[in-house]
Design a protein around this motif. Structure first.
Motif, mmCIF file in Angstrom:
data_model
loop_
_atom_site.group_PDB
_atom_site.id
_atom_site.type_symbol
_atom_site.label_atom_id
_atom_site.label_comp_id
_atom_site.label_asym_id
_atom_site.label_seq_id
_atom_site.Cartn_x
_atom_site.Cartn_y
_atom_site.Cartn_z
ATOM 1 N N SER A 8 43.937 40.473 47.990
ATOM 2 C CA SER A 8 43.790 39.250 47.005
ATOM 3 C C SER A 8 43.086 40.033 45.774
ATOM 4 O O SER A 8 42.104 40.821 46.131
ATOM 5 C CB SER A 8 43.273 38.032 47.560
ATOM 6 N N GLY A 9 43.244 39.288 44.659
ATOM 7 C CA GLY A 9 42.499 39.764 43.768
ATOM 8 C C GLY A 9 41.278 38.821 43.375
ATOM 9 O O GLY A 9 41.219 37.810 43.621
ATOM 10 N N VAL A 10 40.693 39.365 42.375
ATOM 11 C CA VAL A 10 39.426 38.719 41.893
ATOM 12 C C VAL A 10 39.377 38.631 40.270
ATOM 13 O O VAL A 10 39.679 39.610 39.902
ATOM 14 C CB VAL A 10 38.094 39.129 42.242
ATOM 15 N N ARG A 11 39.266 37.422 39.649
ATOM 16 C CA ARG A 11 39.266 37.506 38.312
ATOM 17 C C ARG A 11 37.986 37.783 37.613
ATOM 18 O O ARG A 11 37.157 36.887 38.132
ATOM 19 C CB ARG A 11 39.915 36.262 37.909
ATOM 20 N N CYS A 12 37.788 38.609 36.963
ATOM 21 C CA CYS A 12 36.399 38.695 36.586
ATOM 22 C C CYS A 12 36.088 39.277 35.048
ATOM 23 O O CYS A 12 37.139 39.732 34.541
ATOM 24 C CB CYS A 12 35.538 39.470 37.711
ATOM 25 N N GLY A 55 39.744 40.530 33.944
ATOM 26 C CA GLY A 55 40.956 39.986 34.547
ATOM 27 C C GLY A 55 41.150 40.342 36.141
ATOM 28 O O GLY A 55 39.904 40.517 36.531
ATOM 29 N N GLU A 56 42.188 39.925 36.686
ATOM 30 C CA GLU A 56 42.235 40.332 38.115
ATOM 31 C C GLU A 56 42.126 41.727 38.496
ATOM 32 O O GLU A 56 42.969 42.792 38.106
ATOM 33 C CB GLU A 56 43.694 39.743 38.581
ATOM 34 N N ARG A 160 32.525 36.654 38.229
ATOM 35 C CA ARG A 160 33.969 36.043 38.872
ATOM 36 C C ARG A 160 34.369 34.894 38.619
ATOM 37 O O ARG A 160 33.482 33.848 38.352
ATOM 38 C CB ARG A 160 33.986 36.300 40.378
ATOM 39 N N ASP A 162 36.747 31.622 39.667
ATOM 40 C CA ASP A 162 37.796 30.982 40.421
ATOM 41 C C ASP A 162 38.098 29.890 40.199
ATOM 42 O O ASP A 162 37.753 29.226 39.551
ATOM 43 C CB ASP A 162 37.020 30.915 42.095
ATOM 44 N N SER A 168 37.230 26.010 35.720
ATOM 45 C CA SER A 168 37.095 27.271 36.587
ATOM 46 C C SER A 168 35.562 27.451 37.062
ATOM 47 O O SER A 168 34.736 26.475 36.699
ATOM 48 C CB SER A 168 36.886 28.367 35.465
#
Ligand code: 2AM
Length: 185
Positions: A8-12, A55-56, A160, A162, A168
């Motif tokens: 999975s990705g992380v948006r940061c 971004g992701e 990050r 979520d 958010s």
């Protein structure tokens, strides 16, 4: 399954995260503006100033981002937040700085350069330092004179993002000090 499983990705993003005093000042400025029906005030714990949007990314790439943060030695600075802004294209009310300190332009440049060096650069927009105060603002709000305040940047953070149920949820992953302003050459 963990939200951090490797596939999975992380948006940061990299940001200035306000201390409590600055957060109070931002909240006080936000409280003076009526944004109209449907607008969503940003919760005060979410206030920040984005330095570089990433971004992701895949979870293992977080280590690269932390390395970028660790390696960056940049001077601190003081940003004078002195204006409201309404950006109709993104339907946001923001608190902005009319003057951009050279040290802010420098850290913005260096972060984007480092991200590009790791093929992590997103579409680089021009630097428009701001803290978003409200989203889904569909009509130009009426605001009083901005209660100007100084935001002293002593550190920067990797954050990050979520998805929460309504807003958010931001979590500071790591922070690194900026060099003492008074020690500038
Ligand atoms: P905003 O507050 O102006 O919406 C986390 O989403 C942070 O990254 C927010 O501060 C957001 O700015 C900023 N952001 C989101 N998408 C972005 C993009 N494509 N380019 C630059 N910044 C972005």
């Amino acid at each position: 399954m963990s939200k951090d499983s490797a596939d999975s990705g992380v948006r940061c993003f990299f940001a200035l995260w306000p201390d409590m005093e600055t957060q109070e000042r931002i909240a006080a400025a936000a409280a003076l503006v009526q944004c109209g029906t449907g607008a969503r005030p940003v919760p005060r714990e979410n206030y920040h100033l984005t330095l570089a949007f990433v971004g992701e990314v895949a979870v293992p790439r977080l280590a690269v981002l932390r390395q970028i943060g660790r390696d960056l030695r940049a001077p601190g600075f003081t940003l004078t937040i002195d204006a409201y802004g309404y950006w109709p294209e993104s339907e946001v009310l923001v608190a902005t700085a009319r003057d951009i300190p050279a040290a802010l332009a420098e850290i913005w440049q260096r972060l984007h350069g480092a991200l590009a060096g790791h093929a992590l650069a997103q579409n680089r927009k021009r630097l428009r330092p701001h803290a978003t105060l409200a989203r889904k603002v569909t009509q130009p709000p009426v605001w009083p004179a901005m209660p100007t305040f100084e935001w002293i940047a002593r550190e920067f953070s990797l954050v990050r993002s979520d998805l929460g149920s309504t807003q958010s949820v931001y979590t500071v992953v790591d922070s690194w000090p900026l060099l003492d302003e008074s020690s500038k050459a």
